[in-house]
Design a protein around this motif. Structure first.
Motif, PDB file in Angstrom:
ATOM      1  N   VAL A 138       0.809  -1.154  -0.076  1.00 54.02           N
ATOM      2  CA  VAL A 138       0.018   0.075  -0.064  1.00 54.02           C
ATOM      3  C   VAL A 138       1.024   1.308  -0.028  1.00 54.02           C
ATOM      4  O   VAL A 138       1.525   1.434   0.982  1.00 54.02           O
ATOM      5  N   ASP A 139       0.976   1.900  -1.245  1.00 57.23           N
ATOM      6  CA  ASP A 139       1.955   3.029  -1.337  1.00 57.23           C
ATOM      7  C   ASP A 139       1.035   4.161  -1.080  1.00 57.23           C
ATOM      8  O   ASP A 139      -0.170   4.325  -1.418  1.00 57.23           O
ATOM      9  N   GLU A 140       1.912   5.430  -0.411  1.00 57.16           N
ATOM     10  CA  GLU A 140       0.946   6.475  -0.061  1.00 57.16           C
ATOM     11  C   GLU A 140      -0.263   6.157   0.774  1.00 57.16           C
ATOM     12  O   GLU A 140      -1.248   6.625   0.445  1.00 57.16           O
ATOM     13  N   ALA A 141       0.148   5.312   1.426  1.00 60.54           N
ATOM     14  CA  ALA A 141      -1.123   5.018   2.413  1.00 60.54           C
ATOM     15  C   ALA A 141      -1.927   6.333   3.344  1.00 60.54           C
ATOM     16  O   ALA A 141      -3.091   5.844   3.706  1.00 60.54           O
ATOM     17  N   ALA A 142      -1.237   7.140   3.668  1.00 60.50           N
ATOM     18  CA  ALA A 142      -1.831   8.326   4.314  1.00 60.50           C
ATOM     19  C   ALA A 142      -2.805   8.712   3.536  1.00 60.50           C
ATOM     20  O   ALA A 142      -3.826   9.528   4.222  1.00 60.50           O
ATOM     21  N   ALA A 143      -2.878   8.878   2.105  1.00 60.62           N
ATOM     22  CA  ALA A 143      -3.815   9.481   1.401  1.00 60.62           C
ATOM     23  C   ALA A 143      -5.115   8.343   1.177  1.00 60.62           C
ATOM     24  O   ALA A 143      -5.959   8.755   0.354  1.00 60.62           O
ATOM     25  N   ILE A 144      -5.154   7.386   1.776  1.00 56.50           N
ATOM     26  CA  ILE A 144      -6.174   6.367   1.772  1.00 56.50           C
ATOM     27  C   ILE A 144      -6.896   6.514   2.938  1.00 56.50           C
ATOM     28  O   ILE A 144      -6.279   6.292   4.085  1.00 56.50           O
ATOM     29  N   PRO A 145      -8.344   6.443   2.870  1.00 59.45           N
ATOM     30  CA  PRO A 145      -8.889   6.617   4.308  1.00 59.45           C
ATOM     31  C   PRO A 145      -8.724   5.267   5.134  1.00 59.45           C
ATOM     32  O   PRO A 145      -8.523   4.180   4.906  1.00 59.45           O
ATOM     33  N   ALA A 146      -8.541   5.715   6.350  1.00 59.29           N
ATOM     34  CA  ALA A 146      -8.209   4.780   7.342  1.00 59.29           C
ATOM     35  C   ALA A 146      -9.114   3.471   7.334  1.00 59.29           C
ATOM     36  O   ALA A 146      -8.612   2.576   7.469  1.00 59.29           O
ATOM     37  N   PRO A 147     -10.561   3.733   7.366  1.00 67.46           N
ATOM     38  CA  PRO A 147     -11.332   2.553   7.180  1.00 67.46           C
ATOM     39  C   PRO A 147     -10.894   1.472   5.940  1.00 67.46           C
ATOM     40  O   PRO A 147     -11.229   0.335   6.236  1.00 67.46           O
ATOM     41  N   LEU A 148     -10.683   2.163   4.971  1.00 64.25           N
ATOM     42  CA  LEU A 148     -10.115   1.071   3.762  1.00 64.25           C
ATOM     43  C   LEU A 148      -8.594   0.308   4.498  1.00 64.25           C
ATOM     44  O   LEU A 148      -8.550  -0.773   3.942  1.00 64.25           O
ATOM     45  N   LEU A 149      -7.895   1.298   4.827  1.00 61.51           N
ATOM     46  CA  LEU A 149      -6.606   0.663   5.276  1.00 61.51           C
ATOM     47  C   LEU A 149      -6.934  -0.372   6.573  1.00 61.51           C
ATOM     48  O   LEU A 149      -6.324  -1.550   6.296  1.00 61.51           O
ATOM     49  N   GLN A 150      -7.963  -0.413   7.141  1.00 58.58           N
ATOM     50  CA  GLN A 150      -8.212  -1.479   8.390  1.00 58.58           C
ATOM     51  C   GLN A 150      -8.825  -2.827   7.508  1.00 58.58           C
ATOM     52  O   GLN A 150      -8.583  -3.798   8.172  1.00 58.58           O
ATOM     53  N   LYS A 151      -9.577  -2.429   6.462  1.00 58.76           N
ATOM     54  CA  LYS A 151     -10.158  -3.507   5.921  1.00 58.76           C
ATOM     55  C   LYS A 151      -9.113  -4.334   5.252  1.00 58.76           C
ATOM     56  O   LYS A 151      -9.040  -5.545   5.195  1.00 58.76           O
ATOM     57  N   MET A 152      -8.022  -3.771   4.646  1.00 60.74           N
ATOM     58  CA  MET A 152      -7.010  -4.412   3.950  1.00 60.74           C
ATOM     59  C   MET A 152      -6.219  -5.179   5.212  1.00 60.74           C
ATOM     60  O   MET A 152      -5.781  -6.179   4.944  1.00 60.74           O
ATOM     61  N   LEU A 153      -6.006  -4.594   6.214  1.00 57.62           N
ATOM     62  CA  LEU A 153      -5.179  -5.135   7.434  1.00 57.62           C
ATOM     63  C   LEU A 153      -5.904  -6.470   7.723  1.00 57.62           C
ATOM     64  O   LEU A 153      -5.351  -7.399   8.012  1.00 57.62           O
ATOM     65  N   ALA A 154      -7.241  -6.416   7.646  1.00 54.12           N
ATOM     66  CA  ALA A 154      -7.956  -7.430   8.145  1.00 54.12           C
ATOM     67  C   ALA A 154      -8.267  -8.397   7.227  1.00 54.12           C
ATOM     68  O   ALA A 154      -8.181  -9.773   7.489  1.00 54.12           O
ATOM     69  N   SER A 155      -8.058  -8.262   5.734  1.00 52.99           N
ATOM     70  CA  SER A 155      -8.197  -8.944   4.897  1.00 52.99           C
ATOM     71  C   SER A 155      -6.874  -9.946   4.438  1.00 52.99           C
ATOM     72  O   SER A 155      -7.102 -10.975   3.825  1.00 52.99           O
ATOM     73  N   TYR A 156      -5.856  -9.161   4.769  1.00 56.70           N
ATOM     74  CA  TYR A 156      -4.672  -9.972   4.160  1.00 56.70           C
ATOM     75  C   TYR A 156      -3.364 -10.008   5.209  1.00 56.70           C
ATOM     76  O   TYR A 156      -3.510  -8.981   6.053  1.00 56.70           O
ATOM     77  N   SER A 157      -2.826 -11.224   5.531  1.00 54.85           N
ATOM     78  CA  SER A 157      -1.968 -11.280   6.481  1.00 54.85           C
ATOM     79  C   SER A 157      -0.455 -10.858   6.268  1.00 54.85           C
ATOM     80  O   SER A 157       0.332 -10.785   7.152  1.00 54.85           O
ATOM     81  N   ARG A 158      -0.312 -10.544   5.126  1.00 62.26           N
ATOM     82  CA  ARG A 158       1.136 -10.096   4.680  1.00 62.26           C
ATOM     83  C   ARG A 158       1.177  -8.523   3.790  1.00 62.26           C
ATOM     84  O   ARG A 158       0.772  -8.731   2.666  1.00 62.26           O
ATOM     85  N   VAL A 159       1.231  -7.501   4.549  1.00 62.49           N
ATOM     86  CA  VAL A 159       0.877  -6.033   4.215  1.00 62.49           C
ATOM     87  C   VAL A 159       2.058  -5.396   4.312  1.00 62.49           C
ATOM     88  O   VAL A 159       2.573  -5.126   5.555  1.00 62.49           O
ATOM     89  N   VAL A 160       2.516  -4.458   3.560  1.00 66.43           N
ATOM     90  CA  VAL A 160       3.357  -3.263   3.695  1.00 66.43           C
ATOM     91  C   VAL A 160       2.544  -2.199   3.329  1.00 66.43           C
ATOM     92  O   VAL A 160       2.224  -1.823   2.314  1.00 66.43           O
ATOM     93  N   PHE A 161       2.823  -1.126   4.446  1.00 68.07           N
ATOM     94  CA  PHE A 161       2.176   0.298   4.221  1.00 68.07           C
ATOM     95  C   PHE A 161       3.234   1.301   3.997  1.00 68.07           C
ATOM     96  O   PHE A 161       4.179   1.300   4.866  1.00 68.07           O
ATOM     97  N   ALA A 162       3.332   1.935   3.349  1.00 70.44           N
ATOM     98  CA  ALA A 162       4.400   3.074   2.952  1.00 70.44           C
ATOM     99  C   ALA A 162       3.757   4.366   2.817  1.00 70.44           C
ATOM    100  O   ALA A 162       2.796   4.426   2.255  1.00 70.44           O
ATOM    101  N   SER A 163       4.439   5.376   3.177  1.00 64.24           N
ATOM    102  CA  SER A 163       3.648   6.898   3.145  1.00 64.24           C
ATOM    103  C   SER A 163       5.168   7.821   2.982  1.00 64.24           C
ATOM    104  O   SER A 163       5.877   7.936   3.891  1.00 64.24           O
ATOM    105  N   THR A 164       4.641   8.973   2.529  1.00 64.61           N
ATOM    106  CA  THR A 164       5.582  10.125   2.376  1.00 64.61           C
ATOM    107  C   THR A 164       5.349  11.003   3.783  1.00 64.61           C
ATOM    108  O   THR A 164       4.094  11.270   3.826  1.00 64.61           O
ATOM    109  N   VAL A 165       6.256  11.236   4.332  1.00 72.16           N
ATOM    110  CA  VAL A 165       5.862  11.913   5.865  1.00 72.16           C
ATOM    111  C   VAL A 165       5.657  13.454   5.546  1.00 72.16           C
ATOM    112  O   VAL A 165       4.645  13.923   5.938  1.00 72.16           O
TER     113      VAL A 165
END
Length: 697
Positions: free
Chosen positions: A276-303
């Protein structure tokens, strides 16, 4: 121009040796500035020109096209401020300059009134910073060429590193991504980095090496496909591919493919790794669904970025990670790769645009009764640099999409007012309010009919256009744009006290109403309701930035607002009751239940039919829309059928199928031979228009 050519040649030689990016400001008339900049262009292999008068053979962009260049690099960027100043375009394109490159700013010597604003005056002051080399041409033609910095040049050499990486941090990042796949499950990785640190390239390298080892299916998601261009470029390089058509790469039985976030969560494809690149620009509820759906995830974001900041994301998403996957890992990439450490241009950009602004430290323990609340001016903020930086830091922490354009708005927009909570001289909370409305009766009616959309005035226009209440656009109102509270000042009533301060100010300004639009959540809804902001419209589609439905809420202030506000409340009640089983059937319970209880209390308001007739006429004449008026249509149609006025009306079966039975648009179109939704909705409008002209029974 030989003297200029010599200056730029020596500058380029120094920069290429040190891998620093230089910044030259040319102050002159436009024609000479363009001529002077051209003397530098032959020294660089890739040049970019932001403005309307680029020389032949140079890639030229207008400000609105700046984002199209993201993911690409250049060696020299020329920004022509004679053509206007778009601060976000400047910030975006400056980050594409490679180490050893140059940014040239063409600054008007005779400056128009637009340069006299607080933001522009601060910008001009920042051009006097040590990082900026100032080159001027006086009115008498004399050229003042700056001396080159006399610091020693330290040549930068790159040792050979694993995976072809350009820094030890990048090697660490590649190996950390690989461990997400090869190590234990449910141990996601969060990578944060500023621009130019090699984050995206590390993701691409790691993905490609994983694909080479065995058959693996890797998916990349991001807010926009272009965000992944660098990632795919480096993956293709490692795999020996010439390109990545359609953002797809294959190697033997492995694949790397891009999926948009909504499509990904709808299909939930099988994969070995989700990036998940530029994760900060993706709504938190969607990130949490990704986290719940997949067991191997990398989140990356520009500070710190030109579009917004990932610092708030890193802080807030940590809480969800702690609960859902307590063994998650964090990795921060701090050292630049695309340019050398202590890059002059990066330092100037960060300080000028406050990209790395942080809230000031608060003296603890904080006592709520010692705080002062008041409105402050841009001059007050600029009187001490730490004030502006502290306030902007609060906004950055609270809202991902805080960008350089917001800095310019809060300083320059005369319709924007700033309120602060102060502990002596330390800002513990802040709020921004925009003064809106005051349209003429003709313009307000045109907005109500959907025929005009003046710039700005989002609250006044939304009430008029989405509720069919033209008088709301004629009145004067205040829209709460942002509200942010220091982490150490939470749960002390600071946010509520700021709204109370805004209320007192609005009464003094003789505004008719206050309002705001926010992401409807179980956390925010009670806060606004307690402050007296009552809902008048819930957006049907979820907001792309927050992943939530946007709730428009209003607090009336004047007697003149009372009439239309009651109509707006009735409209919201009718529509929410009608939409509960269609548009809002999946609305989260902590939002649905409070709103449903609210509209149940409103449903006893008398004369419902009288309050809806104006909006029905608006609908019949082409205003509003089905989703905005389904409640009124349902009540009206039921009443008309009860009175027996529609028994012989052609098209009643269409009205019943859509409005009462809530059949899908596609079903209605197929059943009644309508060409599409637009024609079907027009059929409803025509039916209402015809029926409203029938004589009373």
């Amino acid at each position: 121009m030989s003297e200029l050519s010599h200056f730029f040649s020596a500058l380029a030689h120094r920069a290429q040796a040190s891998r620093h990016r230089d910044f030259v400001c040319i102050e002159s008339d436009q024609s000479w500035g363009i001529e002077a900049a051209q003397s530098a262009l032959p020294l660089y292999s890739s040049c970019l020109w932001l403005g309307e008068h680029a020389p032949d053979g140079v890639d030229a962009l207008l400000p609105g096209q700046a984002k199209s260049w993201l993911g690409q690099d250049c060696d020299c960027l020329v920004v022509d401020l004679h053509c206007g100043f778009d601060v976000e375009a400047l910030a975006a394109l400056a980050g594409t300059i490679r180490g050893g490159g140059l940014m040239i700013l063409l600054l008007p010597r005779v400056r128009a009134e637009i340069w006299q604003t607080p933001f522009m005056q601060r910008f001009l002051t920042r051009l006097q910073a040590p990082e900026v080399m100032f080159l001027t041409r006086q009115s008498d033609g004399q050229i003042m060429i700056p001396a080159l910095p006399n610091d020693a040049i330290v040549p930068v050499t790159q040792p050979v590193r694993p995976y072809g990486c350009l820094s030890e941090e990048q090697v660490t990042a590649v190996e950390a991504v690989r461990r997400v796949v090869t190590g234990h499950r449910r141990r996601p990785l969060v990578i944060t980095a500023d621009r130019g640190r090699g984050k995206s390239s590390a993701l691409g390298i790691a993905a490609a090496t994983l694909m080479q080892e065995k058959a693996r299916q890797i998916v990349v998601t991001a807010p926009r496909q272009r965000h992944c261009q660098t990632l795919f470029h480096h993956a293709a390089r490692v795999l020996g591919a010439s390109g990545f058509p359609g953002y797809q790469l294959a190697s033997e039985h492995s694949t790397l493919s891009f999926w948009a976030p909504d499509r990904l969560l709808e299909a939930l494809p099988e994969m070995d790794l989700l990036i998940v690149d530029e994760a900060a620009a993706i709504p938190a509820p969607l990130l949490q669904k990704m986290l719940a759906s997949y067991s191997r995830v990398v989140f990356a974001s520009t500070v710190h970025g030109y579009e917004g900041t990932g610092r708030g994301f890193a802080i807030k998403f940590k809480a969800a990670l702690d609960v859902m996957t307590p063994n998650w890992r964090a990795l921060s990439m701090n050292h630049p790769i695309r340019w050398a450490e202590n890059d002059p241009l990066e330092q100037w950009l960060f300080q000028t645009l406050l990209l790395d602004a942080e809230p000031s430290a608060v003296a603890l323990p904080l006592q709520s009764e010692t705080l002062e609340y008041r409105q402050v001016s841009p001059q007050w903020l600029l009187a001490r640099p730490d004030r502006l930086s502290s306030l902007f830091g609060l906004l950055i922490h609270a809202h991902y999409q805080t960008s350089p354009a917001d800095l310019r708005q809060l300083l320059d927009d005369e319709a924007v007012f700033v309120f602060v909570a102060l502990q002596q001289d330390t800002i513990c909370g802040c709020a921004l309010v925009s003064r809106e409305g005051g349209f003429s009766a003709e313009l307000a009616e045109a907005v109500c009919q959907g025929k005009r959309r003046p710039k700005g005035h989002l609250l006044a226009q939304s009430v008029a256009a989405h509720l069919g209440l033209a008088e709301a656009a004629s009145q004067h109102c205040g829209r709460v744009l942002r509200i942010a509270v220091h982490d150490d000042a939470r749960q002390l009533g600071v946010g509520s006290a700021l709204l109370a301060c805004i209320y007192d100010w609005a009464r003094q300004q003789k505004l008719d109403y206050l309002g705001t639009s926010f992401a409807a959540s179980g956390e925010l809804l009670p806060f606004w309701q307690k402050a007296g902001y009552l809902p008048v419209r819930l957006g049907v589609a979820k907001d792309a930035a927050s992943g939530c439905h946007s709730l428009l809420s209003v607090r009336p202030l004047s007697v003149q607002t009372t009439h239309w506000f009651e109509t707006a409340q009735v409209s919201f009640s009718l529509n929410f009751m009608a939409q509960a089983c269609e548009q809002f059937q999946s609305l989260e319970s902590d939002v649905f239940i409070p709103l449903y209880l609210h509209v149940l209390r409103l449903s006893s308001i008398p004369e419902l039919l009288e309050t809806t007739e104006q909006q029905l006429r608006n609908f019949s004449q082409g205003g509003l829309g089905y989703d905005l008026i389904i409640g009124q249509l349902s009540l009206w149609l039921q009443h008309q059928m009860k009175l027996g006025r529609l028994e012989n009306q052609h098209g009643l079966e269409v009205m019943v199928a859509k409005i009462i039975q809530r059949q899908s648009w596609s079903s209605v179109q197929q059943q009644f031979s309508l060409s599409g939704r637009k024609q079907a909705e027009q059929f409803l409008r025509d039916f209402v228009a015809k029926t409203l002209t029938l004589p009373a029974a």
